[in-house]
Scaffold this motif. Structure first.
Motif, PDB file in Angstrom:
ATOM      1  N   PHE A 118      31.515  40.203  51.499  1.00 40.36           N
ATOM      2  CA  PHE A 118      32.584  40.952  50.839  1.00 40.36           C
ATOM      3  C   PHE A 118      33.692  41.326  51.831  1.00 40.36           C
ATOM      4  O   PHE A 118      34.876  41.295  51.492  1.00 40.36           O
ATOM      5  CB  PHE A 118      32.014  42.199  50.166  1.00 40.36           C
ATOM      6  N   ALA A 119      33.312  41.680  53.058  1.00 47.28           N
ATOM      7  CA  ALA A 119      34.330  41.969  54.071  1.00 47.28           C
ATOM      8  C   ALA A 119      35.163  40.729  54.378  1.00 47.28           C
ATOM      9  O   ALA A 119      36.374  40.808  54.611  1.00 47.28           O
ATOM     10  CB  ALA A 119      33.661  42.480  55.350  1.00 47.28           C
ATOM     11  N   SER A 120      34.511  39.567  54.330  1.00 40.83           N
ATOM     12  CA  SER A 120      35.236  38.320  54.631  1.00 40.83           C
ATOM     13  C   SER A 120      36.262  37.990  53.556  1.00 40.83           C
ATOM     14  O   SER A 120      37.255  37.320  53.835  1.00 40.83           O
ATOM     15  CB  SER A 120      34.250  37.162  54.803  1.00 40.83           C
ATOM     16  N   THR A 121      36.049  38.460  52.309  1.00 42.54           N
ATOM     17  CA  THR A 121      37.040  38.189  51.258  1.00 42.54           C
ATOM     18  C   THR A 121      38.351  38.912  51.554  1.00 42.54           C
ATOM     19  O   THR A 121      39.431  38.431  51.190  1.00 42.54           O
ATOM     20  CB  THR A 121      36.523  38.614  49.871  1.00 42.54           C
ATOM     21  N   ALA A 122      38.261  40.074  52.219  1.00 43.91           N
ATOM     22  CA  ALA A 122      39.481  40.784  52.603  1.00 43.91           C
ATOM     23  C   ALA A 122      40.224  40.025  53.689  1.00 43.91           C
ATOM     24  O   ALA A 122      41.460  39.922  53.670  1.00 43.91           O
ATOM     25  CB  ALA A 122      39.137  42.190  53.094  1.00 43.91           C
ATOM     26  N   VAL A 123      39.481  39.473  54.646  1.00 47.39           N
ATOM     27  CA  VAL A 123      40.111  38.680  55.702  1.00 47.39           C
ATOM     28  C   VAL A 123      40.716  37.410  55.116  1.00 47.39           C
ATOM     29  O   VAL A 123      41.828  37.001  55.488  1.00 47.39           O
ATOM     30  CB  VAL A 123      39.087  38.328  56.803  1.00 47.39           C
ATOM     31  N   ALA A 124      40.014  36.785  54.186  1.00 49.91           N
ATOM     32  CA  ALA A 124      40.535  35.571  53.536  1.00 49.91           C
ATOM     33  C   ALA A 124      41.816  35.878  52.767  1.00 49.91           C
ATOM     34  O   ALA A 124      42.772  35.084  52.776  1.00 49.91           O
ATOM     35  CB  ALA A 124      39.478  34.995  52.596  1.00 49.91           C
ATOM     36  N   LEU A 125      41.848  37.059  52.105  1.00 51.82           N
ATOM     37  CA  LEU A 125      43.059  37.471  51.394  1.00 51.82           C
ATOM     38  C   LEU A 125      44.220  37.606  52.372  1.00 51.82           C
ATOM     39  O   LEU A 125      45.355  37.189  52.077  1.00 51.82           O
ATOM     40  CB  LEU A 125      42.800  38.807  50.686  1.00 51.82           C
ATOM     41  N   LEU A 126      43.941  38.163  53.544  1.00 55.92           N
ATOM     42  CA  LEU A 126      44.972  38.315  54.571  1.00 55.92           C
ATOM     43  C   LEU A 126      45.507  36.958  55.014  1.00 55.92           C
ATOM     44  O   LEU A 126      46.723  36.729  55.055  1.00 55.92           O
ATOM     45  CB  LEU A 126      44.389  39.066  55.765  1.00 55.92           C
ATOM     46  N   GLY A 167      37.820  30.754  53.614  1.00 55.64           N
ATOM     47  CA  GLY A 167      36.726  31.686  53.365  1.00 55.64           C
ATOM     48  C   GLY A 167      35.656  31.609  54.441  1.00 55.64           C
ATOM     49  O   GLY A 167      35.157  32.635  54.914  1.00 55.64           O
ATOM     50  N   TRP A 168      35.290  30.393  54.841  1.00 57.84           N
ATOM     51  CA  TRP A 168      34.277  30.215  55.874  1.00 57.84           C
ATOM     52  C   TRP A 168      34.760  30.713  57.233  1.00 57.84           C
ATOM     53  O   TRP A 168      34.011  31.357  57.973  1.00 57.84           O
ATOM     54  CB  TRP A 168      33.870  28.739  55.977  1.00 57.84           C
ATOM     55  N   VAL A 194      37.173  43.454  38.959  1.00 56.04           N
ATOM     56  CA  VAL A 194      36.361  44.476  39.611  1.00 56.04           C
ATOM     57  C   VAL A 194      36.377  44.391  41.135  1.00 56.04           C
ATOM     58  O   VAL A 194      35.862  45.282  41.802  1.00 56.04           O
ATOM     59  CB  VAL A 194      34.899  44.424  39.111  1.00 56.04           C
ATOM     60  N   ASN A 195      36.941  43.315  41.699  1.00 56.57           N
ATOM     61  CA  ASN A 195      37.038  43.205  43.156  1.00 56.57           C
ATOM     62  C   ASN A 195      38.444  43.621  43.579  1.00 56.57           C
ATOM     63  O   ASN A 195      39.431  43.001  43.165  1.00 56.57           O
ATOM     64  CB  ASN A 195      36.763  41.765  43.609  1.00 56.57           C
ATOM     65  N   PRO A 196      38.582  44.680  44.394  1.00 56.38           N
ATOM     66  CA  PRO A 196      39.914  45.139  44.802  1.00 56.38           C
ATOM     67  C   PRO A 196      40.759  44.050  45.451  1.00 56.38           C
ATOM     68  O   PRO A 196      41.983  44.048  45.319  1.00 56.38           O
ATOM     69  CB  PRO A 196      39.620  46.260  45.797  1.00 56.38           C
ATOM     70  N   ALA A 197      40.111  43.144  46.173  1.00 55.98           N
ATOM     71  CA  ALA A 197      40.862  42.063  46.815  1.00 55.98           C
ATOM     72  C   ALA A 197      41.551  41.197  45.765  1.00 55.98           C
ATOM     73  O   ALA A 197      42.712  40.789  45.932  1.00 55.98           O
ATOM     74  CB  ALA A 197      39.924  41.212  47.669  1.00 55.98           C
ATOM     75  N   ASP A 198      40.852  40.919  44.644  1.00 54.86           N
ATOM     76  CA  ASP A 198      41.445  40.140  43.556  1.00 54.86           C
ATOM     77  C   ASP A 198      42.588  40.910  42.898  1.00 54.86           C
ATOM     78  O   ASP A 198      43.615  40.332  42.523  1.00 54.86           O
ATOM     79  CB  ASP A 198      40.387  39.801  42.497  1.00 54.86           C
ATOM     80  N   ILE A 199      42.411  42.238  42.761  1.00 56.54           N
ATOM     81  CA  ILE A 199      43.438  43.058  42.117  1.00 56.54           C
ATOM     82  C   ILE A 199      44.702  43.093  42.963  1.00 56.54           C
ATOM     83  O   ILE A 199      45.814  42.913  42.460  1.00 56.54           O
ATOM     84  CB  ILE A 199      42.905  44.488  41.888  1.00 56.54           C
ATOM     85  N   VAL A 200      44.527  43.338  44.258  1.00 55.22           N
ATOM     86  CA  VAL A 200      45.677  43.375  45.169  1.00 55.22           C
ATOM     87  C   VAL A 200      46.409  42.037  45.160  1.00 55.22           C
ATOM     88  O   VAL A 200      47.644  41.969  45.176  1.00 55.22           O
ATOM     89  CB  VAL A 200      45.227  43.743  46.602  1.00 55.22           C
ATOM     90  N   ASP A 201      45.639  40.951  45.103  1.00 46.71           N
ATOM     91  CA  ASP A 201      46.219  39.614  45.067  1.00 46.71           C
ATOM     92  C   ASP A 201      47.096  39.433  43.824  1.00 46.71           C
ATOM     93  O   ASP A 201      48.183  38.861  43.877  1.00 46.71           O
ATOM     94  CB  ASP A 201      45.102  38.576  45.099  1.00 46.71           C
ATOM     95  N   ARG A 202      46.611  39.961  42.685  1.00 47.73           N
ATOM     96  CA  ARG A 202      47.356  39.836  41.436  1.00 47.73           C
ATOM     97  C   ARG A 202      48.612  40.701  41.414  1.00 47.73           C
ATOM     98  O   ARG A 202      49.588  40.370  40.756  1.00 47.73           O
ATOM     99  CB  ARG A 202      46.456  40.245  40.255  1.00 47.73           C
TER     100      ARG A 202
END
Length: 486
Positions: A129-137, A157-158, A298-306
């Motif tokens: 889950f922490a990596s999804t924030a880095v991937a968003l960045l 992502g990897w 439900v994932n804040p990273a997805d919300i911020v992306d949108r």
């Protein structure tokens, strides 16, 4: 009562090293603020937000009822951790050592290993889950979606996942003081970003969002067939289960606190108060995603992306990463590091235990998207919580009802067959039996259809059953010993 300091007194090498030794009162530097931020980061992690947001949807309840259930769970958890934190504040030793009083000096390796395995599992998941924030960045900076997928993750992502794995190990190796400083920075910062996200959602959705807050999830297709009361209790149970791992080994953190009063203050502000505020944010933002995007995100990273605001995206990605890494270190890395060291203190240090934790957890996090997440977040949390619950019941019943809060610290490090906690070759089989029976039943409430009415209550059932069985068996032993003496 004998008191063993970290630098003197009789020690058995198979039970003692500097990581497990009592911390002298003069060296305990944590106060209420550090404990407050332990909980802040736990609640504010990406998985914590995702779980809270999912509960607003899963049970089809009025949004305000779910909110009330989460806050009630916060008060309940506060009481639980005040109980498990006190022994370690008093004696300065971590959970694996305190567990020796109830399980035996060698038998305690079993619950410590169980707790360690669950923590490693959580560590891998939170790392993902922490990596999804880095991937968003990264995706925001390079304007890419990451390319083809392997096991549910893109190349970006990897890469993000590997970066988080290395960062966490490096921070752990710097020591507990660095981890504490990291938490103190990350906790407040995440609140700032979540408030900013709320304001952006409000601005985009308009005042109509307030009318939707309580009723937007009510009567959904996911409504619990058992009725609203049972669903309310299930939400409380699931939130308690989410904190189950930290509840058991809270002594790993409270041993660093200067006094019990500071611990309780930190627990109050960090649990019910912080959970109320953060859960309202989750309710508000999740409702806003339905109004804005027509779907429940439900994932804040997805919300911020949108939301499509580059500055907010960059700041949010950094802070979500920091919060998730912070609690991952405290709740899911440090405990198994101690637990693994407890298996063989002579040969395994806490740092070595941390490396072992990181290696195993790497594969768990890598499989989260493709395999593990398919069982559902609520079922995942409830299962782990139900498995750990009896350990809590046994620890609390033993310390408060069997021992009356009196522990011989020196005997916790002694392998002498005549020592108080040696039992039968270092194992208290009565406690092991109590755990096995209680865990079998509590986990069955999650997975056995005939017990589906009890789904969501597994943690409470397991903790109560484990404690009652342990207390009964220990008192029976005392009664039999008394008869034999006469």
């Amino acid at each position: 009562m004998a008191n063993l300091s970290g630098k003197s007194g009789p020690r058995d090498g198979g039970l003692y090293n500097e990581d497990l030794a009592p911390i002298p009162a003069s060296e305990r530097k944590w106060g209420a603020f550090e404990i407050f931020n332990v909980w802040n980061n736990d609640i504010q992690s990406l998985f914590g937000y995702t779980l809270a947001a999912s509960l607003f949807i899963t049970y089809g309840l009025n949004g305000w009822m779910v909110f009330a259930a989460i806050v009630l769970a916060g008060f309940f958890v506060m009481v639980l951790v005040n109980l498990t934190g006190r022994p370690s504040v008093k004696h300065g030793v971590p959970y694996p050592v305190i567990a020796r009083a109830s399980m035996g000096v060698y038998g305690a390796r079993f619950p410590a290993l169980v707790r360690g395995i669950v923590a490693i599992f959580w560590y891998g998941v939170q790392t993902y889950f922490a990596s999804t924030a880095v991937a968003l960045l990264f995706n925001t900076l390079i304007g890419s979606e990451g390319g083809a997928e392997f096991l549910g993750m893109t190349a970006v992502g990897w890469i993000s996942y590997l970066i988080v794995c290395v960062f966490q190990v490096a921070l752990f190796m710097k020591g507990i003081d660095w981890v504490g400083k990291f938490l103190n920075w990350a906790g407040p910062f995440v609140y700032i970003v979540m408030i900013a996200l709320c304001l952006v959602i409000w601005w985009k959705a308009g005042n109509g969002i307030f009318a939707a807050l309580g009723t937007i999830f009510e009567g959904s297709e996911a409504s619990d067939p058992r009725g609203p009361v049972a669903a309310f209790v299930a939400v409380v149970g699931t939130m308690i289960a989410y904190f189950a791992a930290v509840v058991i080994n809270f002594g790993d953190f409270s041993r660093f606190v200067s006094d019990e009063r500071a611990m309780k203050r930190g627990n109050f502000w960090g649990l019910p108060v912080s959970m109320a505020f953060f859960s309202f944010i989750a309710l508000f933002v999740t409702a806003g995603t339905v109004v804005l995007f027509g779907e429940k995100l439900v994932n804040p990273a997805d919300i911020v992306d949108r939301v499509d605001n580059v500055l907010l995206t960059l700041i949010a990605a950094i802070t979500f990463f920091a919060a998730t890494v912070g609690i991952n270190l405290v709740a899911n890395f440090i405990p198994p590091a101690y637990d693994i060291a407890n298996l063989n203190p002579e040969k395994i240090s806490a740092k070595t235990g941390g490396i072992i934790t990181a290696v195993i957890a790497f594969f768990i996090g890598a499989l989260w998207v493709s395999v593990i997440s398919n069982i559902g977040i609520a079922a995942f949390v409830d299962t782990l919580g139900a498995f750990l619950a009896p350990l809590y019941g046994i620890l609390v019943a033993d310390y408060y009802l069997v021992r009356k809060q009196n522990i011989d610290v020196e005997a916790l490090f002694s392998s002498d067959p005549e020592a108080r906690y040696h039992y039968n070759n270092g194992w208290n089989m009565k406690a092991i039996f109590a755990f096995a029976i209680a865990a079998l039943f509590s986990v069955a409430t999650v997975w056995v259809p005939a017990l589906s009415e009890l789904s969501g209550y597994g943690w409470v059932i397991g903790a109560v059953l484990g404690g009652v069985l342990h207390l009964g068996l220990m008192r029976l032993q005392t009664a039999e010993a008394g008869k034999a003496a006469h």
